[in-house]
Scaffold this active site. Structure first.
Site, PDB file in Angstrom:
ATOM      1  N   THR A   7      42.653  24.182  27.148  1.00 29.96           N
ATOM      2  CA  THR A   7      41.402  23.493  27.412  1.00 29.96           C
ATOM      3  C   THR A   7      41.278  22.015  27.095  1.00 29.96           C
ATOM      4  OG1 THR A   7      40.545  24.452  25.417  1.00 29.96           O
ATOM      5  CG2 THR A   7      40.107  25.606  27.419  1.00 29.96           C
ATOM      6  N   GLY A 165      33.893  21.759  21.155  1.00 29.61           N
ATOM      7  CA  GLY A 165      33.982  23.183  20.842  1.00 29.61           C
ATOM      8  C   GLY A 165      32.626  23.845  20.674  1.00 29.61           C
TER       9      GLY A 165
END
EC number: 3.4.25.2
Length: 180
Positions: A7, A165
């Site tokens: 990611t 995150g």
């Protein structure tokens, strides 16, 4: 088997320091987290270059090896190695199928390298890629601009990934930061 996503990568040059951070999550498709502790940021060329990837994990390993070979071939010249790699990546029918992007940096230069032939050097010393890249980029720009003398490059990189995150479901908080 579904697509694997690796990611978010964030890189910053700040006050003479440089740091790159990556999270550890690998997701299969849109539903299953397959790994929490992937290492997506590496030191290359005797520890003088940082490289990070977002995209297909298997493709990223191929690109790391190819880029390290170009660094060796061009004696650590980051810009030349990146341009030659992008040319090879774009020009080769098989390599064009690779689904990944790289950020590469040394103490003076930072570049985004893609399979479509782009080699981009940012104006502000910040780059971010991957599904959480826009969140990390926004956070990093704000941190660099408004807390510049109070934070190190490593702190900016870590905080930017923490913020990404919190927002992006494909980015976790198992963050690895490398510095030069």
């Amino acid at each position: 088997m579904g697509n694997f996503h690796a990611t978010t990568i964030f890189a910053v040059h700040h006050n003479g320091e440089c740091a790159m951070a990556g999270d550890g999550q690998v997701t299969m498709g849109n539903a299953v987290v397959m790994k929490h502790t992937a290492r997506k940021v590496r030191k290359l060329f005797q520890g003088k270059v940082l490289a990070g990837f977002a995209g297909s994990v298997a493709d990223a390993f191929t690109l790391f090896e190819m880029f390290e070979g170009k660094l060796e071939e061009y004696n650590g010249n980051l810009q030349r190695a990146a341009v030659e790699m992008a040319k090879q990546w774009r020009g080769d029918k098989m390599l064009r199928q690779l689904e990944a992007m790289l950020i590469v940096m040394d103490k003076t230069t930072m570049l985004l390298v893609s399979g479509t032939g782009e080699v981009i050097e940012p104006d502000d010393g910040i780059l971010a890629i991957g599904s959480g890249g826009n969140y990390a980029l926004s956070a990093g720009r704000a941190l660099k601009q408004y807390a510049s003398e109070h934070l190190t490059a490593k702190q900016i990189a870590k905080a930017s990934l923490d913020i990404a995150g919190d927002i992006c479901v494909y980015t976790n908080h198992n963050i690895i930061v490398e510095e030069l």
